[in-house]
Design a protein around this motif. Structure first.
Motif, PDB file in Angstrom:
ATOM      1  N   LYS A   1       0.826  -1.211   0.000  1.00 13.24           N
ATOM      2  CA  LYS A   1       0.000   0.000   0.000  1.00 13.24           C
ATOM      3  C   LYS A   1       0.857   1.256   0.000  1.00 13.24           C
ATOM      4  CE  LYS A   1      -4.258  -1.714   2.149  1.00 13.24           C
ATOM      5  NZ  LYS A   1      -5.101  -1.695   3.368  1.00 13.24           N
TER       6      LYS A   1
ATOM      7  N   SER B   1      -6.673  -8.823  -1.614  1.00 17.00           N
ATOM      8  CA  SER B   1      -7.305  -7.944  -0.631  1.00 17.00           C
ATOM      9  C   SER B   1      -6.949  -6.480  -0.861  1.00 17.00           C
ATOM     10  CB  SER B   1      -6.909  -8.366   0.791  1.00 17.00           C
ATOM     11  OG  SER B   1      -5.539  -8.123   1.038  1.00 17.00           O
TER      12      SER B   1
ATOM     13  N   GLU C   1      -7.395  -5.058  -3.712  1.00 16.11           N
ATOM     14  CA  GLU C   1      -8.286  -4.545  -4.747  1.00 16.11           C
ATOM     15  C   GLU C   1      -9.385  -3.678  -4.147  1.00 16.11           C
ATOM     16  OE1 GLU C   1      -9.519  -6.183  -9.036  1.00 16.11           O
ATOM     17  OE2 GLU C   1      -9.797  -7.568  -7.381  1.00 16.11           O
ATOM     18  N   ASN C   2      -9.565  -2.498  -4.739  1.00 12.49           N
ATOM     19  CA  ASN C   2     -10.622  -1.583  -4.319  1.00 12.49           C
ATOM     20  C   ASN C   2     -10.995  -0.712  -5.514  1.00 12.49           C
ATOM     21  OD1 ASN C   2      -8.661   0.528  -4.478  1.00 12.49           O
ATOM     22  ND2 ASN C   2      -7.985   0.026  -2.403  1.00 12.49           N
ATOM     23  N   LYS C   3     -11.662   0.401  -5.270  1.00  8.45           N
ATOM     24  CA  LYS C   3     -12.129   1.248  -6.369  1.00  8.45           C
ATOM     25  C   LYS C   3     -10.977   1.855  -7.173  1.00  8.45           C
ATOM     26  CE  LYS C   3     -16.572   2.468  -4.276  1.00  8.45           C
ATOM     27  NZ  LYS C   3     -17.435   3.570  -3.769  1.00  8.45           N
TER      28      LYS C   3
ATOM     29  N   HIS D   1      -6.977  -2.069  -9.345  1.00  7.53           N
ATOM     30  CA  HIS D   1      -7.532  -3.231 -10.032  1.00  7.53           C
ATOM     31  C   HIS D   1      -6.435  -4.261 -10.242  1.00  7.53           C
ATOM     32  CE1 HIS D   1      -9.454  -5.816 -12.926  1.00  7.53           C
ATOM     33  NE2 HIS D   1      -8.551  -5.517 -13.849  1.00  7.53           N
TER      34      HIS D   1
END
Length: 226
Positions: free
Chosen positions: A180, A211, A213-215, A218
């Motif tokens: 991150k 985990s 992956e979010n808005k 991708h």
């Protein structure tokens, strides 16, 4: 079908008059815990011949959800060609069910039961993402994309379009927080896995990386085995 029954059926498979064992990969947590209308395939590891792998797909019904049970001791070099074969069999079938998915079966240690990771739309390439995009100039990744190379000893190489590759040394517990920090604004992530990694290694990192992956992030359905 009860999970306890499935677990026995997966670990102990009766074939040609003898029992065969599949040691399922372990994951710490799975979002998918139950699947209905299934048929199984098995990828066996041969302890006596470590370069040997056996696929049993006799009970696969193309219109069902497929549970692919891969022995965690197999390397990606051994397992991926057989997994690709199964995917192509379903994708090219004239009787396929568009709603039927493909899943890897795992032992979810947090629930002490089965968990599943979907790979229906994953396309495996036997090369690195860098080599793949160099050969396919019309498919160049965007400037906001990066590649993540998963290698031995928890070594992860980050590849960005506008800088030299750099390596982060991490462990399974810290991998998400570490990633991150270096990909906060990335839109597409291309996963690369060393072909000598075991299937357990692959599933461990795959479940953690998913985990992310979010808005804004991708995870590409193109995966690269180098």
């Amino acid at each position: 079908m009860k999970h306890t029954f499935l677990l026995i059926a997966i670990l102990f498979f009766f074939s040609c008059g003898k029992d065969k064992v599949v040691l399922l990969p372990e994951i710490s947590h799975s979002e998918i815990t139950e699947i209905l209308d299934v048929s199984p395939a098995y990828l066996f590891y041969d302890e006596t011949q470590k370069d040997s792998v056996e696929l049993n797909r006799k009970n696969l019904i193309v219109t069902t959800n497929w549970l692919v049970n891969v022995d965690k001791r197999l390397t990606l070099k051994q397992a991926i060609p057989h997994i690709t074969l199964l995917q192509e069999k379903k994708r090219n079938s004239s009787h396929k069910n568009e709603n039927a998915k493909n899943y890897f079966t795992c032992n979810d240690i947090s629930r002490k039961n089965l968990g599943f990771i979907e790979f229906t739309d994953v396309f495996y390439h036997v090369e690195s993402s860098s080599d793949y995009f160099n050969k396919n100039s019309n498919l160049k990744p965007s400037e906001s994309s990066i590649g993540i190379n998963v290698d031995f000893n928890n070594s992860i190489t980050i590849i960005t379009p506008d800088s030299d590759p750099f390596i982060i040394q991490t462990n399974k517990e810290n991998v998400i927080n570490d990633l991150k920090k270096v990909i906060p604004d990335t839109k597409t992530v291309y996963l690369n896995f060393n072909s000598a990694l075991t299937f357990q290694d692959y599933i461990s990192f795959k479940s953690l990386i998913l985990s992310l992956e979010n808005k804004s992030i991708h995870i590409s359905n193109n995966e690269f085995i180098y």
